[in-house]
Design a protein around this motif. Structure first.
Motif, PDB file in Angstrom:
ATOM      1  N   ASN A  35      45.109 -46.214  17.138  1.00 18.62           N
ATOM      2  CA  ASN A  35      44.386 -45.951  15.735  1.00 18.62           C
ATOM      3  C   ASN A  35      43.090 -45.643  15.918  1.00 18.62           C
ATOM      4  N   GLU A  54      35.463 -49.778  22.762  1.00 16.44           N
ATOM      5  CA  GLU A  54      36.823 -50.825  23.112  1.00 16.44           C
ATOM      6  C   GLU A  54      36.248 -51.982  24.023  1.00 16.44           C
ATOM      7  N   ALA A  55      36.718 -52.924  23.521  1.00 13.43           N
ATOM      8  CA  ALA A  55      36.409 -54.356  24.439  1.00 13.43           C
ATOM      9  C   ALA A  55      36.761 -54.208  26.059  1.00 13.43           C
ATOM     10  N   THR A  62      48.053 -53.591  21.740  1.00  8.99           N
ATOM     11  CA  THR A  62      49.287 -53.345  21.263  1.00  8.99           C
ATOM     12  C   THR A  62      49.709 -52.085  21.856  1.00  8.99           C
ATOM     13  N   SER A  63      48.818 -51.100  21.769  1.00  7.44           N
ATOM     14  CA  SER A  63      49.147 -49.755  22.131  1.00  7.44           C
ATOM     15  C   SER A  63      49.615 -49.411  23.609  1.00  7.44           C
ATOM     16  N   SER A  67      57.674 -50.276  22.165  1.00  7.70           N
ATOM     17  CA  SER A  67      59.096 -49.855  22.719  1.00  7.70           C
ATOM     18  C   SER A  67      58.934 -48.645  23.205  1.00  7.70           C
ATOM     19  N   LEU A  69      58.725 -45.665  21.345  1.00  2.41           N
ATOM     20  CA  LEU A  69      59.529 -44.861  20.448  1.00  2.41           C
ATOM     21  C   LEU A  69      58.743 -44.193  19.433  1.00  2.41           C
ATOM     22  N   ALA A 200      32.460 -55.223  19.995  1.00  2.00           N
ATOM     23  CA  ALA A 200      31.694 -55.285  18.790  1.00  2.00           C
ATOM     24  C   ALA A 200      31.626 -56.694  18.642  1.00  2.00           C
ATOM     25  N   TYR A 379      53.274 -47.235  15.591  1.00  4.57           N
ATOM     26  CA  TYR A 379      52.348 -46.046  16.547  1.00  4.57           C
ATOM     27  C   TYR A 379      52.546 -44.755  16.164  1.00  4.57           C
ATOM     28  N   THR A 380      53.927 -44.362  15.978  1.00  6.97           N
ATOM     29  CA  THR A 380      54.179 -43.202  15.192  1.00  6.97           C
ATOM     30  C   THR A 380      53.468 -42.699  14.196  1.00  6.97           C
TER      31      THR A 380
HETATM   32  C1  LIG Z   1      56.963 -54.915  20.910  1.00  8.90           C
HETATM   33  C2  LIG Z   1      56.434 -53.904  20.044  1.00  8.90           C
HETATM   34  C3  LIG Z   1      57.243 -52.720  19.897  1.00  8.90           C
HETATM   35  C4  LIG Z   1      56.706 -51.659  19.328  1.00  8.90           C
HETATM   36  N1  LIG Z   1      57.139 -50.548  19.150  1.00  8.90           N
HETATM   37  C5  LIG Z   1      56.969 -49.658  18.480  1.00  8.90           C
HETATM   38  C6  LIG Z   1      57.691 -48.244  18.644  1.00  8.90           C
HETATM   39  O1  LIG Z   1      58.593 -48.289  19.320  1.00  8.90           O
HETATM   40  N2  LIG Z   1      57.247 -47.197  17.752  1.00  8.90           N
HETATM   41  C7  LIG Z   1      56.327 -47.256  16.767  1.00  8.90           C
HETATM   42  O2  LIG Z   1      56.039 -46.290  16.188  1.00  8.90           O
HETATM   43  N3  LIG Z   1      55.490 -48.338  16.941  1.00  8.90           N
HETATM   44  C8  LIG Z   1      55.840 -49.543  17.563  1.00  8.90           C
HETATM   45  N4  LIG Z   1      55.123 -50.856  17.490  1.00  8.90           N
HETATM   46  C9  LIG Z   1      53.782 -50.576  16.769  1.00  8.90           C
HETATM   47  C10 LIG Z   1      52.522 -50.244  17.267  1.00  8.90           C
HETATM   48  O3  LIG Z   1      52.616 -50.563  18.876  1.00  8.90           O
HETATM   49  C11 LIG Z   1      51.222 -50.614  16.974  1.00  8.90           C
HETATM   50  O4  LIG Z   1      51.520 -50.264  15.519  1.00  8.90           O
HETATM   51  C12 LIG Z   1      49.838 -49.917  17.306  1.00  8.90           C
HETATM   52  O5  LIG Z   1      50.025 -49.992  18.913  1.00  8.90           O
HETATM   53  C13 LIG Z   1      48.811 -50.647  16.884  1.00  8.90           C
HETATM   54  O6  LIG Z   1      47.779 -49.909  17.293  1.00  8.90           O
HETATM   55  P1  LIG Z   1      46.216 -50.397  16.921  1.00  8.90           P
HETATM   56  O7  LIG Z   1      45.330 -49.212  17.528  1.00  8.90           O
HETATM   57  O8  LIG Z   1      46.103 -50.620  15.532  1.00  8.90           O
HETATM   58  O9  LIG Z   1      46.079 -51.686  17.860  1.00  8.90           O
HETATM   59  P2  LIG Z   1      45.758 -52.108  19.232  1.00  8.90           P
HETATM   60  O10 LIG Z   1      46.369 -51.120  19.953  1.00  8.90           O
HETATM   61  O11 LIG Z   1      46.088 -53.472  19.512  1.00  8.90           O
HETATM   62  O12 LIG Z   1      44.216 -51.687  19.516  1.00  8.90           O
HETATM   63  C14 LIG Z   1      43.361 -52.546  19.019  1.00  8.90           C
HETATM   64  C15 LIG Z   1      42.115 -52.505  20.113  1.00  8.90           C
HETATM   65  O13 LIG Z   1      41.006 -53.186  19.441  1.00  8.90           O
HETATM   66  C16 LIG Z   1      40.301 -53.689  20.643  1.00  8.90           C
HETATM   67  N5  LIG Z   1      39.426 -54.736  20.042  1.00  8.90           N
HETATM   68  C17 LIG Z   1      39.546 -55.622  20.031  1.00  8.90           C
HETATM   69  N6  LIG Z   1      38.774 -56.593  19.576  1.00  8.90           N
HETATM   70  C18 LIG Z   1      37.495 -55.588  19.814  1.00  8.90           C
HETATM   71  C19 LIG Z   1      36.082 -55.609  19.669  1.00  8.90           C
HETATM   72  N7  LIG Z   1      35.507 -56.953  19.304  1.00  8.90           N
HETATM   73  N8  LIG Z   1      35.163 -54.515  19.991  1.00  8.90           N
HETATM   74  C20 LIG Z   1      35.956 -53.537  20.432  1.00  8.90           C
HETATM   75  N9  LIG Z   1      37.205 -53.608  20.506  1.00  8.90           N
HETATM   76  C21 LIG Z   1      37.735 -54.400  20.115  1.00  8.90           C
HETATM   77  C22 LIG Z   1      41.334 -54.293  21.516  1.00  8.90           C
HETATM   78  O14 LIG Z   1      41.086 -54.510  22.795  1.00  8.90           O
HETATM   79  C23 LIG Z   1      42.442 -53.249  21.364  1.00  8.90           C
HETATM   80  O15 LIG Z   1      42.517 -52.220  22.526  1.00  8.90           O
HETATM   81  C24 LIG Z   1      55.400 -51.607  18.282  1.00  8.90           C
HETATM   82  C25 LIG Z   1      54.843 -52.971  18.370  1.00  8.90           C
HETATM   83  C26 LIG Z   1      55.004 -54.069  19.283  1.00  8.90           C
HETATM   84  C27 LIG Z   1      54.331 -55.415  19.475  1.00  8.90           C
END
Ligand SMILES: Cc1cc2nc3c(=O)[nH]c(=O)nc-3n(C[C@H](O)[C@H](O)[C@H](O)COP(=O)(O)OP(=O)(O)OC[C@H]3O[C@@H](n4cnc5c(N)ncnc54)[C@H](O)[C@@H]3O)c2cc1C
Length: 557
Positions: A35, A54-55, A62-63, A67, A69, A200, A379-380
């Motif tokens: 995101n 990015e920390a 999570t990314s 899975s 997909l 941050a 993720y999608t």
């Molecule tokens: C087991 C599992 C299976 C899944 N399967 C699917 C799937 O098949 N298809 C699908 O569409 N979705 C799936 N999802 C959901 C999807 O993976 C998540 O919704 C998505 O990856 C979230 O992305 P994000 O960027 O919000 O969070 P994140 O990827 O967690 O990114 C947040 C980032 O913020 C950073 N951060 C934290 N604190 C700080 C700070 N103080 N300063 C700077 N950076 C910081 C972290 O290091 C991290 O990299 C799945 C999730 C899980 C757990």
């Protein structure tokens, strides 16, 4: 002439840090998951100046642990969440066709049926709806009913005493960590500054307005002020503690749910297609993954350390037991090659609801002038979420900003992908490399493969595999630090490649080879090499200790 480069490397990292210190940005994005990277791309491609911090490493949260997909989410149909399914299916078609055809690939799943008439009517209707909801721009084939005899041919490992037939349907899959990194590279290509190992800490304020953030440069320990018109937080499961540190009142809370996957060798399950199984709480996917299988996932409430979700023996056993309900021969514990765990950031509106029932829709919060946060979703749907977050930030910039253009903006490497596939024989003789090797590269880099071919031309040894058990080439290890922003052995083994779960020893035996290959680009001394290897070894040790600790408890009880 290229105005901005997509290459992420030590020189670019230094420039990004200088820019953080000296410039004022339109947008400061906190979080380098899918995101945050998507928001940086959305904003940069609208002509805004953007910095992303990015920390740790890109996609280290999570990314890199999903899975993998790109799907509408068949199970959300049962929850009548048609809006989410339709939106996700639209995104799936866009990615497969236009945005990232080099990275996002169709994958088929078999839905086994146990009861002849009722099951087929109910599931068949669901899949017909699933196909219909994607609209008219169709990149993937329609679902197809299968007899028990066909199942015995396409998935001989399924137990025919309980599987009476099945329905095959299509979704798509992606290497999530690499895809997120490619989004960040595309954002850099359009001018965004990308700074990893930058956290941050708190917000800068002018009266009630947020004007940026205080951040720590993790490698030097320095603390600096970064100024921006709007600060946008996309911190996934780190949202709650960051809100607290920022002294802002959040409009939502993020619940964590842990999901574990196991990786198995191809021989463990005889099937030409993926398989989806309904469980009592959710679904289990058996997903083809290169030359292996990925099976998951679990869904359990989690309150432990966000930075290191670990898989337990119980998680692994649950997955094996669920899959073994329909498999013959059964999966054995010793078949498991790799394991990984991730945390779903679920936006919580009902504090006591089980995590499987929480909505997968996203929430945008605007708790102060100059500050926006986003979480939830899938993720999608990253592109839609990113657009929503930037739309919420734009009014605080107090000027006219163009609409989002990411719906028609392919990621780096997408351009000319299909032409490269057509040119395989030509390229194979021109570079004297096998078509298999070139296909592997095209499907990971698209047209960016040219960079890797240039590197191989300069040093032929780079075309050798990094391990006899893998098709990952040495050139890919090097490219991870010259163009993909990797800064440690762990970044390379865990996210730029997936050797950490694809190799039985998690890549420990090649860690030194990897470190020595990347050391010159990262300007490492022998001491730095040893420190990076040891950091990776410690991560692996902790993962194994957690798995074994639980195993011992299980054996003793
Ligand atoms: C087991 C599992 C299976 C899944 N399967 C699917 C799937 O098949 N298809 C699908 O569409 N979705 C799936 N999802 C959901 C999807 O993976 C998540 O919704 C998505 O990856 C979230 O992305 P994000 O960027 O919000 O969070 P994140 O990827 O967690 O990114 C947040 C980032 O913020 C950073 N951060 C934290 N604190 C700080 C700070 N103080 N300063 C700077 N950076 C910081 C972290 O290091 C991290 O990299 C799945 C999730 C899980 C757990």
């Amino acid at each position: 002439m290229t105005i901005f480069s997509s290459a992420l490397n030590p020189q670019q990292h230094e420039r990004a840090i200088e820019a953080l210190k000296n410039e004022k940005f339109d947008l400061l994005v906190i979080g380098g998951g899918v995101n945050g990277a998507g928001i940086a791309l959305d904003a940069a491609s609208r002509g805004l100046t953007v910095a992303l911090i990015e920390a740790h490493d890109l996609a280290s949260g999570t990314s890199s642990r999903s899975s993998k997909l790109i799907h509408g989410g068949l199970r959300y149909l049962e929850q009548y969440d048609f809006k989410l399914v339709r939106e996700a299916l639209h995104e799936r078609e866009l990615m497969v066709k236009t945005l990232a055809p080099h990275l996002v690939k169709p994958v088929s799943f078999l839905y086994p049926l146990h009861e002849k008439v009722k099951d087929r009517t109910y599931i068949g209707a669901g899949l017909a709806l699933y196909d219909a909801l994607r609209g008219f721009k169709r990149a993937l084939p329609n679902h197809k009913h299968m007899s028990q005899k066909t199942i015995s041919e396409v998935a001989p490992s399924l137990r025919l005493d309980i599987v009476t037939g099945g329905i095959k349907y299509f979704d798509a899959q992606v290497d999530d960590a690499r895809h997120t990194m490619m989004i960040a590279r595309t954002a850099a290509r359009h001018g965004a500054q990308i700074a990893t190992r930058t956290s941050a800490l708190s917000l800068l304020r002018e009266g009630k307005r947020v004007i940026g953030a205080k951040v720590r440069l993790e490698e030097s320990g320095d603390i600096i002020d970064v100024h921006a018109g709007v600060t946008v937080m996309a911190a996934g499961v780190w949202t709650d503690p960051l809100y607290d540190a920022m002294e802002l009142k959040p409009g939502y809370r993020v619940r964590m749910s842990k999901g574990v996957h196991i990786v198995l060798p191809k021989e463990a399950i005889k099937a030409e297609t993926g398989i989806i199984l309904k469980t009592s709480v959710s679904v289990l996917f058996i997903i083809p993954w290169n030359n292996q299988w990925m099976v998951g996932t679990t869904d359990t409430d989690y309150t432990g350390d966000r930075n290191e979700p670990l898989s337990t023996a119980e998680d692994v056993q649950y997955i094996i037991d669920q899959a073994n309900r329909v498999l013959d021969p059964k999966i054995r514990r010793e078949d498991v090659i790799g394991v990984f765990a991730g945390l779903r950031p679920l936006v919580s509106t009902a504090p006591d609801a089980p995590t499987t029932k929480l909505s997968r829709e996203h929430v945008v919060d605007h708790p102060a002038q100059g500050f926006v946060s986003i979480a939830g979703g899938k993720y999608t749907t990253y592109r839609v979420m990113s657009e929503d977050a930037v739309n919420a930030a734009v009014p605080d910039l107090r000027r006219l900003v163009p609409d989002s253009c990411t719906e028609t903006l392919p990621l780096v490497g997408a351009d000319g992908y299909s032409v490269l596939l057509n040119q395989l024989p030509l390229l194979s003789s021109k570079f004297n490399l096998s078509q298999d090797m070139l296909t592997h590269l095209i499907n990971r880099y698209g047209s960016l493969m040219e960079d890797l071919l240039e590197m191989i031309r300069a040093d032929r040894t780079l075309a050798e595999p990094i391990s006899p058990e893998s098709d990952v080439l040495k050139v890919e290890i090097l490219y991870a630090v010259t163009h993909e922003g990797a800064r440690s052995v762990s970044d390379v083994l865990t996210r730029r490649t997936r050797l950490s779960f694809e190799l039985k020893d998690r890549g420990l035996s090649i860690a030194r080879r990897v470190a020595e290959l990347i050391a010159p680009t990262l300007r490492w001394s022998e001491e730095n090499i040893n420190a990076s290897i040891s950091e990776y070894e410690k991560i692996v040790d902790r993962e194994i200790a957690e798995l074994e600790a639980n195993l011992k408890v299980a054996i003793n009880s």
